[in-house]
Design a protein around this motif. Structure first.
Motif, PDB file in Angstrom:
ATOM      1  N   THR A 303      23.050  37.998  54.864  1.00 22.53           N
ATOM      2  CA  THR A 303      21.548  37.740  55.165  1.00 22.53           C
ATOM      3  C   THR A 303      20.615  39.000  54.952  1.00 22.53           C
ATOM      4  N   GLY A 304      21.218  40.355  55.172  1.00 16.16           N
ATOM      5  CA  GLY A 304      20.478  41.374  54.957  1.00 16.16           C
ATOM      6  C   GLY A 304      20.259  41.456  53.497  1.00 16.16           C
ATOM      7  N   LEU A 305      21.272  41.236  52.799  1.00 16.83           N
ATOM      8  CA  LEU A 305      21.131  41.491  51.119  1.00 16.83           C
ATOM      9  C   LEU A 305      19.877  40.433  50.740  1.00 16.83           C
ATOM     10  N   LEU A 306      20.072  39.109  51.056  1.00 12.73           N
ATOM     11  CA  LEU A 306      18.920  38.353  50.724  1.00 12.73           C
ATOM     12  C   LEU A 306      17.288  38.657  51.451  1.00 12.73           C
ATOM     13  N   ASP A 307      17.585  39.283  52.485  1.00 14.20           N
ATOM     14  CA  ASP A 307      16.229  40.036  52.972  1.00 14.20           C
ATOM     15  C   ASP A 307      15.835  41.279  52.277  1.00 14.20           C
ATOM     16  N   GLY A 308      16.793  41.957  51.664  1.00 15.89           N
ATOM     17  CA  GLY A 308      16.543  43.181  51.096  1.00 15.89           C
ATOM     18  C   GLY A 308      15.765  43.258  49.770  1.00 15.89           C
ATOM     19  N   ASN A 309      15.861  44.262  49.026  1.00 14.35           N
ATOM     20  CA  ASN A 309      15.090  44.365  47.614  1.00 14.35           C
ATOM     21  C   ASN A 309      16.075  45.009  46.535  1.00 14.35           C
ATOM     22  N   SER A 310      17.539  45.116  47.111  1.00 14.82           N
ATOM     23  CA  SER A 310      18.428  45.664  45.936  1.00 14.82           C
ATOM     24  C   SER A 310      19.061  44.582  45.207  1.00 14.82           C
ATOM     25  N   PHE A 311      18.216  44.077  44.105  1.00 17.24           N
ATOM     26  CA  PHE A 311      19.039  43.065  43.468  1.00 17.24           C
ATOM     27  C   PHE A 311      18.994  43.344  41.932  1.00 17.24           C
ATOM     28  N   GLU A 312      19.964  42.681  41.323  1.00 16.96           N
ATOM     29  CA  GLU A 312      20.054  42.737  39.894  1.00 16.96           C
ATOM     30  C   GLU A 312      19.420  41.297  39.441  1.00 16.96           C
ATOM     31  N   THR A 313      18.499  41.463  38.276  1.00 16.23           N
ATOM     32  CA  THR A 313      17.921  40.493  38.055  1.00 16.23           C
ATOM     33  C   THR A 313      18.732  39.778  36.664  1.00 16.23           C
ATOM     34  N   LEU A 314      19.145  38.542  36.781  1.00 14.39           N
ATOM     35  CA  LEU A 314      19.985  38.030  35.658  1.00 14.39           C
ATOM     36  C   LEU A 314      19.062  37.389  34.528  1.00 14.39           C
ATOM     37  N   ARG A 315      17.816  36.611  35.087  1.00 16.28           N
ATOM     38  CA  ARG A 315      16.924  35.974  34.197  1.00 16.28           C
ATOM     39  C   ARG A 315      15.609  36.084  35.014  1.00 16.28           C
ATOM     40  N   LYS A 316      14.461  36.372  34.183  1.00 16.82           N
ATOM     41  CA  LYS A 316      13.163  36.252  34.584  1.00 16.82           C
ATOM     42  C   LYS A 316      12.132  35.566  33.421  1.00 16.82           C
ATOM     43  N   ASP A 317      11.604  34.829  33.809  1.00 17.67           N
ATOM     44  CA  ASP A 317      10.627  34.172  33.144  1.00 17.67           C
ATOM     45  C   ASP A 317       9.504  34.219  33.720  1.00 17.67           C
ATOM     46  N   GLY A 318       8.221  34.465  33.018  1.00 21.11           N
ATOM     47  CA  GLY A 318       7.187  34.345  33.708  1.00 21.11           C
ATOM     48  C   GLY A 318       7.039  35.435  34.905  1.00 21.11           C
ATOM     49  N   THR A 453       5.550  25.134  39.897  1.00 20.42           N
ATOM     50  CA  THR A 453       4.982  26.225  39.285  1.00 20.42           C
ATOM     51  C   THR A 453       5.866  27.415  39.289  1.00 20.42           C
ATOM     52  N   GLY A 454       6.923  27.390  39.974  1.00 24.72           N
ATOM     53  CA  GLY A 454       7.546  28.553  40.224  1.00 24.72           C
ATOM     54  C   GLY A 454       8.987  28.341  41.000  1.00 24.72           C
ATOM     55  N   TYR A 455      10.012  29.037  40.491  1.00 24.77           N
ATOM     56  CA  TYR A 455      11.372  28.609  41.109  1.00 24.77           C
ATOM     57  C   TYR A 455      12.185  30.083  41.196  1.00 24.77           C
ATOM     58  N   HIS A 456      12.536  30.404  42.334  1.00 21.54           N
ATOM     59  CA  HIS A 456      13.397  31.877  42.723  1.00 21.54           C
ATOM     60  C   HIS A 456      14.452  31.696  43.297  1.00 21.54           C
ATOM     61  N   LEU A 457      15.747  31.940  42.744  1.00 20.78           N
ATOM     62  CA  LEU A 457      16.934  31.846  43.193  1.00 20.78           C
ATOM     63  C   LEU A 457      17.385  33.269  43.450  1.00 20.78           C
ATOM     64  N   LYS A 458      18.094  33.370  44.799  1.00 24.47           N
ATOM     65  CA  LYS A 458      18.619  34.739  45.187  1.00 24.47           C
ATOM     66  C   LYS A 458      20.225  34.274  45.341  1.00 24.47           C
ATOM     67  N   GLU A 459      20.908  35.114  45.125  1.00 16.04           N
ATOM     68  CA  GLU A 459      22.397  34.945  45.632  1.00 16.04           C
ATOM     69  C   GLU A 459      22.784  36.221  46.172  1.00 16.04           C
ATOM     70  N   ALA A 460      23.636  35.909  47.552  1.00 19.49           N
ATOM     71  CA  ALA A 460      24.211  37.337  47.999  1.00 19.49           C
ATOM     72  C   ALA A 460      25.625  36.657  48.139  1.00 19.49           C
ATOM     73  N   SER A 461      26.755  37.578  47.652  1.00 24.10           N
ATOM     74  CA  SER A 461      28.042  37.279  47.515  1.00 24.10           C
ATOM     75  C   SER A 461      28.890  38.300  47.986  1.00 24.10           C
ATOM     76  N   ILE A 462      30.074  37.977  48.404  1.00 21.60           N
ATOM     77  CA  ILE A 462      31.084  38.883  48.484  1.00 21.60           C
ATOM     78  C   ILE A 462      31.694  39.411  47.311  1.00 21.60           C
ATOM     79  N   ASN A 463      31.944  40.634  46.903  1.00 20.83           N
ATOM     80  CA  ASN A 463      32.670  41.133  45.789  1.00 20.83           C
ATOM     81  C   ASN A 463      32.020  40.936  44.295  1.00 20.83           C
ATOM     82  N   SER A 464      31.478  40.021  44.125  1.00 20.26           N
ATOM     83  CA  SER A 464      30.982  39.549  42.763  1.00 20.26           C
ATOM     84  C   SER A 464      29.912  38.362  42.868  1.00 20.26           C
ATOM     85  N   ASN A 465      29.284  38.451  41.784  1.00 14.71           N
ATOM     86  CA  ASN A 465      28.301  37.340  41.320  1.00 14.71           C
ATOM     87  C   ASN A 465      28.434  36.698  40.438  1.00 14.71           C
ATOM     88  N   MET A 466      27.292  35.677  40.318  1.00 17.12           N
ATOM     89  CA  MET A 466      27.615  34.373  39.255  1.00 17.12           C
ATOM     90  C   MET A 466      27.773  34.930  37.704  1.00 17.12           C
TER      91      MET A 466
END
Length: 723
Positions: A303-318, A453-466
């Motif tokens: 939950t802390g990861l989802l609330d935070g700002n330390s993300f890797e962006t895998l795709r960004k349109d617009g 008009t917009g769609y934002h998906l965030k993932e927080a996972s143990i050990n690895s990401n999609m």
């Protein structure tokens, strides 16, 4: 076959080798995959030939019998039947004349001898067809030479070659001459309309051995003088072995040795039960090298990861933030899934016999080449010393991608200089797993003037990401403003691929979110998806993996076949559609309420996986995926306390029961597209279809798995049940 004498020498730069056999017959070796190595050594005198030097091979006897060696691991997905079917089709023989044999590891010539990602048929389709067609042309050329006519005047049909005069020869009649023919570089593949094996319902080639209990699986393997080994491993992730006392274990009759390797202790015995008994008598002291993790802690971290700002962006349109700021409303929801073990019916096991001369390995493994390389590295041996044979596997689901159990067998055999079979108990299997990672998703969508008009998906996972392709699945390309961000927590708990990695839960989150979004928008949930798919048509974005047209077709077919919106009173329907592993699937689940509990009664599954090689096996895969998806979404729960798993057997870990399995109706879209994945794609949409049906039945929207646990926590009173 060692008594056969080579009568011809033959060499070729390309993907086939041919050798005649004493007593009549032809042995033809092929590369099944397009990236074959052009420098493969040519066949040598058969008396000196190790058949394992072939990439794969077809053996044809002078009576017309055909043996086809299947190279890929068989984990229940049916490739040991379907891959040889493709060869036999283009070879143009009767299936009744074909005998199938599992090939061993041949890392010199095979390029994808792997069971994973639902890719075996997809990658093998064209090369397998070329394999059969080239052999067929060689036989036709041999017959034409005997008749003194041009091969173009001859045709083949089901093992018989006919010339313009109507004269015939069987494959067996010309098999020896074929060995001396030049192997053609270009061959004609059959038209789909000419198939007589592909598309037919062919029984599993191992079915007789399976139902009669003949040796077939890794646990069945026996070798004279073999010891059985059971291994004591750390009881919690983050613990290491401090000391041990093996005196009581060694005192047991039948225990032959006890060895330590790393933080593990193996008990060797003359039989399985004695090894297990000896393991229980070990006196082990463990120490913790760090803080031990618990599920409650993981919830807070994710939950802390989802609330935070330390993300890797895998795709960004617009610009998602801009779209959200101008929206009439933004819908945001968070979804949560637990760790899950694999629970293959056949627990992990492997045989190893390490000697100074060679390393002989036998057992169930999804990644034979990678496992052989790891063993060679750990034992500091040349990988060429390794001979690895694959057995049929009692389930894989990703667990047998990781050869830890094979590595254990090799290490123990190397230490003891004895042939050893490592065997996991069910408790071993569940406690020392490579688990599906616990994951949380947060999805937000903005709506303006009745449109998304917009769609934002965030993932927080143990050990690895999609993995990298998933951000390009639907709804990527359908929306101008679209973003996928990921974050992870590095844990000591081992995690890895679990049937349809990441999408097995993401599909539930995404497809239930779209249903809720449609409700909020007061629009039809099916039409919402169809309209979004319209936006993708004609895209020039080569990152987009799915076909909007094919997805729309499975959706419309599922609506038709299920009688969507026309269910009888008391039956509640839920819909989902998903693309993964190169296939498009739509499902409709039907739920009834029995007391306060939802019960899944029927699922209609529509699949577009291109040409269906074996409909019988394909239905098994689709239906198994649906049942697996429903069972784990409804019941699957796994937790850790102080690094230790809380469930060690099926008395605590809940699986779907036979009486809970719904009727599954599977429909395949007929087309002439090349085959795509099937072992995994039917699983991800199943949970979402059921969750959406439960919403229709109870009025309660589900956000967490397992569903029954969340429903229980909601404590639905009887008078709140809709309908």
């Amino acid at each position: 076959m060692s008594n056969n004498k080579n009568e011809q020498r033959f060499s070729r730069r390309g993907f086939m080798k041919a050798t005649s056999l004493a007593g009549g017959g032809l042995l033809i070796g092929f590369t099944f995959f397009e990236s074959c190595k052009p420098g493969a050594e040519p066949a040598v005198d058969l008396a000196d030939l190790n058949y394992n030097d072939f990439n794969a091979f077809i053996k044809i006897a002078d009576n017309g019998a055909v043996t086809i060696f299947s190279p890929n691991p068989e984990i229940g997905q049916g490739v040991k039947t379907s891959m040889p079917m493709i060869i036999a089709e283009e070879l143009d023989v009767e299936w009744k004349d074909v005998h199938v044999v599992q090939a061993p590891l041949d890392s010199k010539n095979y390029t994808r001898q792997v069971a994973g990602g639902s890719q075996s048929i997809r990658h093998g389709w064209e090369p397998l067809r070329q394999t059969g067609a080239t052999a067929r042309q060689m036989l036709v050329n041999a017959a034409a030479a005997r008749w003194g006519v041009d091969p173009s005047e001859c045709s083949s049909s089901r093992g018989v070659i006919t010339n313009a005069k109507g004269e015939t020869l069987t494959y067996g009649d010309v098999v020896n001459e074929a060995a001396g023919m030049e192997i053609p570089e270009d061959v004609q593949l059959k038209a789909v309309s000419e198939f007589h094996i592909i598309g037919q319902e062919i029984g599993n080639v191992d079915i007789d051995e399976i139902v009669t209990g003949k040796p077939l699986f890794g646990l069945d393997y026996k070798k004279e003088g073999m010891s059985y080994a059971c291994v004591a491993r750390p009881p919690a992730f983050g613990q290491t072995l401090d000391s041990y006392d093996d005196s009581q274990a060694r005192a047991i009759s039948g225990v032959t040795d006890v060895v330590r390797f790393g933080d593990k202790v193996a008990v060797l015995a003359t039989d399985t039960w004695t090894a297990m008994k000896g393991k229980k008598e070990l006196k082990l002291t463990w120490k913790s090298d760090a803080s031990l993790e618990s599920t409650a802690e993981h919830h807070k971290i994710l939950t802390g990861l989802l609330d935070g700002n330390s993300f890797e962006t895998l795709r960004k349109d617009g610009d998602v933030k801009k779209a959200f700021s101008k929206a009439d409303f933004v819908l945001e929801r968070t979804y949560e899934s637990p760790f899950l073990p694999h629970n293959c019916m056949e627990p992990m096991n492997f045989f190893a016999d390490v000697t100074p001369e060679k390393i002989h390995l036998v057992g169930p493994i999804q990644t034979p080449e990678g496992t052989a390389n790891r063993i060679a590295e750990v034992l500091e041996r040349d990988v060429a010393d390794i001979h690895l044979e694959m057995t049929r596997q009692g389930g894989g689901f990703g667990r047998r991608l990781y050869g830890d159990f094979a590595l254990e067998a090799a290490e123990i055999s190397n230490l003891t200089q004895k042939p050893v079979q490592v065997i996991f108990s069910r408790e071993d299997d569940m406690a020392d797993g490579i688990y599906r990672p616990a994951i949380k998703y947060r999805i937000a969508a903005s709506v303006k003037d009745g449109a998304i008009t917009g769609y934002h998906l965030k993932e927080a996972s143990i050990n690895s990401n999609m993995y990298g392709l998933i951000p390009n699945f639907f709804p990527a390309g359908a929306l101008e403003n679209y973003q996928v961000d990921v974050a992870k927590f590095d844990s000591k708990i081992t995690t890895g691929a679990w049937r349809a990695p990441y999408t097995n839960f993401l599909a539930f989150a995404e497809q239930t979110f779209f249903d809720e979004l449609a409700e909020r928008m007061e629009t039809d949930r099916i039409q919402l998806r169809l309209d979004l798919l319209d936006n993708v048509k004609g895209t020039t974005d080569d990152r987009i993996q799915y076909s909007p047209e094919r997805m729309q077709k499975v959706i419309r077919t599922a609506v038709e076949k299920s009688g969507w919106g026309k269910a009888p009173e008391g039956v509640y329907q839920g819909f989902s559609a998903y693309y993964c592993h190169n296939s498009h699937v739509a499902e409709v689940a039907e739920v009834v309420m029995e007391g306060n509990e939802p019960v899944v009664k029927r699922v209609v599954c529509v699949v577009d996986c291109g040409i269906v090689v074996n409909p019988l096996g394909a239905r098994n895969q689709a239906e198994g995926g649906v049942i697996d998806g429903i069972g784990h979404a409804m019941y699957g729960d796994y937790a850790f306390e102080e690094g230790a798993p809380q469930y060690l057997n099926f008395d605590g870990y809940r699986l779907i029961r036979i009486k809970e399995v719904p009727r599954v109706e599977t429909h395949f879209i007929k087309n002439t597209e090349s085959p795509t994945g099937l072992g995994e794609p039917a699983l991800p949409p199943a949970g979402a279809a059921v969750a959406n049906a439960i919403k229709a039945a109870t009025g309660k929207r589900l956000y967490n798995q397992p569903f029954l646990k969340e429903l229980k926590e909601m404590q639905i009173p009887q008078n709140e049940i809709i309908g």
